[in-house]
Design a protein around this motif. Structure first.
Motif, PDB file in Angstrom:
ATOM      1  N   ARG A  43       8.316  18.814  11.003  1.00  0.00           N
ATOM      2  CA  ARG A  43       8.006  17.668  10.147  1.00  0.00           C
ATOM      3  C   ARG A  43       9.234  16.771   9.990  1.00  0.00           C
ATOM      4  NH1 ARG A  43       3.450  18.622   6.762  1.00  0.00           N
ATOM      5  NH2 ARG A  43       2.742  20.778   6.702  1.00  0.00           N
ATOM      6  N   GLU A  44      10.357  17.376   9.667  1.00  0.00           N
ATOM      7  CA  GLU A  44      11.560  16.591   9.409  1.00  0.00           C
ATOM      8  C   GLU A  44      12.040  15.885  10.672  1.00  0.00           C
ATOM      9  OE1 GLU A  44      14.403  19.087   7.456  1.00  0.00           O
ATOM     10  OE2 GLU A  44      13.288  19.111   5.577  1.00  0.00           O
ATOM     11  N   ASP A  45      11.899  16.533  11.818  1.00  0.00           N
ATOM     12  CA  ASP A  45      12.268  15.887  13.079  1.00  0.00           C
ATOM     13  C   ASP A  45      11.382  14.667  13.334  1.00  0.00           C
ATOM     14  OD1 ASP A  45      13.744  16.013  15.776  1.00  0.00           O
ATOM     15  OD2 ASP A  45      11.644  16.015  16.402  1.00  0.00           O
ATOM     16  N   LEU A  46      10.072  14.811  13.083  1.00  0.00           N
ATOM     17  CA  LEU A  46       9.151  13.697  13.270  1.00  0.00           C
ATOM     18  C   LEU A  46       9.506  12.537  12.346  1.00  0.00           C
ATOM     19  CD1 LEU A  46       6.549  12.414  14.406  1.00  0.00           C
ATOM     20  CD2 LEU A  46       5.289  13.617  12.596  1.00  0.00           C
ATOM     21  N   ILE A  47       9.752  12.830  11.086  1.00  0.00           N
ATOM     22  CA  ILE A  47      10.114  11.783  10.128  1.00  0.00           C
ATOM     23  C   ILE A  47      11.395  11.080  10.564  1.00  0.00           C
ATOM     24  CG2 ILE A  47      10.850  11.359   7.739  1.00  0.00           C
ATOM     25  CD1 ILE A  47       8.910  13.658   6.945  1.00  0.00           C
ATOM     26  N   GLY A  48      12.322  11.842  11.127  1.00  0.00           N
ATOM     27  CA  GLY A  48      13.560  11.248  11.620  1.00  0.00           C
ATOM     28  C   GLY A  48      13.329  10.253  12.744  1.00  0.00           C
ATOM     29  N   HIS A  49      12.287  10.482  13.550  1.00  0.00           N
ATOM     30  CA  HIS A  49      11.972   9.591  14.667  1.00  0.00           C
ATOM     31  C   HIS A  49      11.313   8.281  14.210  1.00  0.00           C
ATOM     32  CE1 HIS A  49      12.715  12.959  17.473  1.00  0.00           C
ATOM     33  NE2 HIS A  49      12.869  11.994  18.368  1.00  0.00           N
ATOM     34  N   LEU A  50      10.909   8.193  12.953  1.00  0.00           N
ATOM     35  CA  LEU A  50      10.254   6.974  12.473  1.00  0.00           C
ATOM     36  C   LEU A  50      11.240   5.860  12.165  1.00  0.00           C
ATOM     37  CD1 LEU A  50       7.495   8.462  10.103  1.00  0.00           C
ATOM     38  CD2 LEU A  50       7.286   7.746  12.502  1.00  0.00           C
ATOM     39  N   GLY A  51      12.513   6.202  12.088  1.00  0.00           N
ATOM     40  CA  GLY A  51      13.525   5.179  11.823  1.00  0.00           C
ATOM     41  C   GLY A  51      13.385   4.522  10.469  1.00  0.00           C
ATOM     42  N   LEU A  52      13.021   5.288   9.458  1.00  0.00           N
ATOM     43  CA  LEU A  52      12.822   4.736   8.121  1.00  0.00           C
ATOM     44  C   LEU A  52      14.132   4.225   7.545  1.00  0.00           C
ATOM     45  CD1 LEU A  52      10.428   7.447   6.621  1.00  0.00           C
ATOM     46  CD2 LEU A  52       9.823   5.274   7.709  1.00  0.00           C
ATOM     47  N   GLU A  53      14.025   3.134   6.765  1.00  0.00           N
ATOM     48  CA  GLU A  53      15.189   2.525   6.142  1.00  0.00           C
ATOM     49  C   GLU A  53      14.930   2.316   4.650  1.00  0.00           C
ATOM     50  OE1 GLU A  53      16.001  -1.068   8.204  1.00  0.00           O
ATOM     51  OE2 GLU A  53      16.606  -0.063  10.072  1.00  0.00           O
ATOM     52  N   PRO A  54      15.995   2.194   3.861  1.00  0.00           N
ATOM     53  CA  PRO A  54      15.815   1.927   2.427  1.00  0.00           C
ATOM     54  C   PRO A  54      14.956   0.687   2.205  1.00  0.00           C
ATOM     55  CG  PRO A  54      18.092   2.514   2.882  1.00  0.00           C
ATOM     56  CD  PRO A  54      17.416   2.384   4.212  1.00  0.00           C
ATOM     57  N   GLY A  55      14.009   0.808   1.295  1.00  0.00           N
ATOM     58  CA  GLY A  55      13.113  -0.295   0.981  1.00  0.00           C
ATOM     59  C   GLY A  55      11.827  -0.305   1.776  1.00  0.00           C
ATOM     60  N   ASP A  56      11.685   0.583   2.750  1.00  0.00           N
ATOM     61  CA  ASP A  56      10.462   0.613   3.557  1.00  0.00           C
ATOM     62  C   ASP A  56       9.262   1.063   2.732  1.00  0.00           C
ATOM     63  OD1 ASP A  56      11.552  -0.304   5.878  1.00  0.00           O
ATOM     64  OD2 ASP A  56      11.652   1.638   6.886  1.00  0.00           O
ATOM     65  N   ARG A  57       8.087   0.604   3.155  1.00  0.00           N
ATOM     66  CA  ARG A  57       6.819   0.990   2.551  1.00  0.00           C
ATOM     67  C   ARG A  57       6.099   1.884   3.554  1.00  0.00           C
ATOM     68  NH1 ARG A  57       1.604  -1.973   1.637  1.00  0.00           N
ATOM     69  NH2 ARG A  57       0.740  -1.140  -0.299  1.00  0.00           N
ATOM     70  N   VAL A  58       5.795   3.114   3.162  1.00  0.00           N
ATOM     71  CA  VAL A  58       5.280   4.130   4.078  1.00  0.00           C
ATOM     72  C   VAL A  58       3.911   4.600   3.627  1.00  0.00           C
ATOM     73  CG1 VAL A  58       5.706   6.403   5.100  1.00  0.00           C
ATOM     74  CG2 VAL A  58       7.631   4.866   4.645  1.00  0.00           C
ATOM     75  N   LEU A  59       3.022   4.803   4.596  1.00  0.00           N
ATOM     76  CA  LEU A  59       1.681   5.324   4.348  1.00  0.00           C
ATOM     77  C   LEU A  59       1.597   6.722   4.932  1.00  0.00           C
ATOM     78  CD1 LEU A  59      -1.387   4.960   3.633  1.00  0.00           C
ATOM     79  CD2 LEU A  59      -1.663   4.007   5.943  1.00  0.00           C
ATOM     80  N   ALA A  75      14.759   8.920   2.791  1.00  0.00           N
ATOM     81  CA  ALA A  75      15.033   7.867   3.777  1.00  0.00           C
ATOM     82  C   ALA A  75      14.803   6.466   3.219  1.00  0.00           C
ATOM     83  CB  ALA A  75      14.172   8.079   5.019  1.00  0.00           C
ATOM     84  N   ILE A  76      13.779   6.294   2.391  1.00  0.00           N
ATOM     85  CA  ILE A  76      13.425   4.939   1.940  1.00  0.00           C
ATOM     86  C   ILE A  76      14.057   4.590   0.598  1.00  0.00           C
ATOM     87  CG2 ILE A  76      11.267   5.002   3.226  1.00  0.00           C
ATOM     88  CD1 ILE A  76       9.769   5.417   0.614  1.00  0.00           C
ATOM     89  N   GLY A  77      14.574   5.568  -0.118  1.00  0.00           N
ATOM     90  CA  GLY A  77      15.275   5.318  -1.366  1.00  0.00           C
ATOM     91  C   GLY A  77      14.368   4.892  -2.505  1.00  0.00           C
ATOM     92  N   ASP A  78      14.981   4.641  -3.636  1.00  0.00           N
ATOM     93  CA  ASP A  78      14.232   4.257  -4.833  1.00  0.00           C
ATOM     94  C   ASP A  78      13.553   2.899  -4.689  1.00  0.00           C
ATOM     95  OD1 ASP A  78      15.033   6.580  -6.036  1.00  0.00           O
ATOM     96  OD2 ASP A  78      16.703   5.672  -7.132  1.00  0.00           O
ATOM     97  N   GLU A  79      14.073   2.062  -3.795  1.00  0.00           N
ATOM     98  CA  GLU A  79      13.501   0.735  -3.615  1.00  0.00           C
ATOM     99  C   GLU A  79      12.320   0.725  -2.650  1.00  0.00           C
ATOM    100  OE1 GLU A  79      17.444   0.680  -1.236  1.00  0.00           O
ATOM    101  OE2 GLU A  79      16.438   1.955  -2.718  1.00  0.00           O
ATOM    102  N   ASN A 106       8.109   6.018  -7.307  1.00  0.00           N
ATOM    103  CA  ASN A 106       7.694   5.132  -6.218  1.00  0.00           C
ATOM    104  C   ASN A 106       6.748   5.819  -5.237  1.00  0.00           C
ATOM    105  OD1 ASN A 106       9.813   6.804  -5.436  1.00  0.00           O
ATOM    106  ND2 ASN A 106      10.666   5.324  -3.983  1.00  0.00           N
ATOM    107  N   VAL A 107       5.974   6.782  -5.755  1.00  0.00           N
ATOM    108  CA  VAL A 107       4.958   7.467  -4.958  1.00  0.00           C
ATOM    109  C   VAL A 107       3.598   7.221  -5.597  1.00  0.00           C
ATOM    110  CG1 VAL A 107       4.163   9.640  -3.970  1.00  0.00           C
ATOM    111  CG2 VAL A 107       6.607   9.266  -4.357  1.00  0.00           C
TER     112      VAL A 107
END
Length: 223
Positions: A43-59, A75-79, A106-107
């Motif tokens: 799971r964590e390897d897959l999430i790492g491949h998504l290239g998430l950045e602070p402020g991203d909106r994820v589904l 990965a996406i932080g509080d913002e 923020n969930v």
């Protein structure tokens, strides 16, 4: 028999599969921690491949009890924002309990059928772990998720499949029956084929457990 005459049967099968999924995953919600530990590195390897950045909106589709929440939020932080969908009431309850315990603000956890629900738009990434193959209509779900993504946004999937080669393929009918009983696996669905059709291709990131577990990443491009 005309298409109109067949439609009620198809709709009935769809609803039956959907409600059976809720029942099955309600039943397994208390035992999900077993697979949580086994699949955590994948799971964590897959999430790492998504290239998430602070402020991203994820589904997240099929969030279960929220096992992916922490690495996504790291990965996406509080913002950033995480919108998590599941159809099992018990899984939703456990996901919300995890959110409350960690005081994540923020969930947004929602009970919905990911195949037909209005998921909204503007997501920077989507994630589905051990969930896409139990959807009552796999390709329709993939199309719904694609429509929620921004241009270039990735979809990451971790899921199960039949043995792909060698003598173990002889056990595929038994494996399919087991997965249908255990997880309400959609034996008629083909997640990889659906992603290939809807997204126009994907990157196979890896396979595990004798090839029965895989991860992939696809990206939304301009239509």
């Amino acid at each position: 028999m005309t298409d109109i005459e067949r439609q009620p049967d198809a709709e009935g099968e769809y609803r039956e599969h959907l409600e059976r999924s809720a029942t099955v995953w309600d039943r397994w919600s208390d035992w999900y921690s077993m697979s949580e530990q086994d699949f955590e590195p994948i799971r964590e390897d897959l999430i790492g491949h998504l290239g998430l950045e602070p402020g991203d909106r994820v589904l997240e589709i099929g969030c279960g009890p929220g096992v992916n929440f922490k690495p996504v939020l790291d990965a996406i932080g509080d913002e950033g924002q995480l919108v998590a969908i599941d159809y099992s009431p018990e899984m939703i309850a456990k996901a919300n309990a995890r959110v409350n315990e960690n005081r994540w603000e923020n969930v947004d956890v929602r009970r919905a059928d990911a195949t037909t629900a209005d998921l909204g738009t503007g997501y920077d990434a989507a994630l589905a772990t051990l969930s896409m193959s139990v959807m009552p209509d796999v390709e329709r779900t993939v199309r719904n998720v694609r429509g929620a993504l921004t241009e270039g946004a990735p979809l990451g999937i971790l899921d199960l499949q039949r043995f792909q080669s060698g003598p173990l393929r002889l056990g595929n009918p038994l494996l399919a029956r087991f997965l249908r009983w255990y997880a309400n696996w959609n034996v008629d669905g083909d997640v990889r084929a659906a992603v290939d059709d809807v997204f126009g291709g994907y990157e196979l990131l890896g396979t595990h457990m004798l090839g029965t577990v895989y991860t992939l990443k696809a990206g939304r491009t301009v239509e």
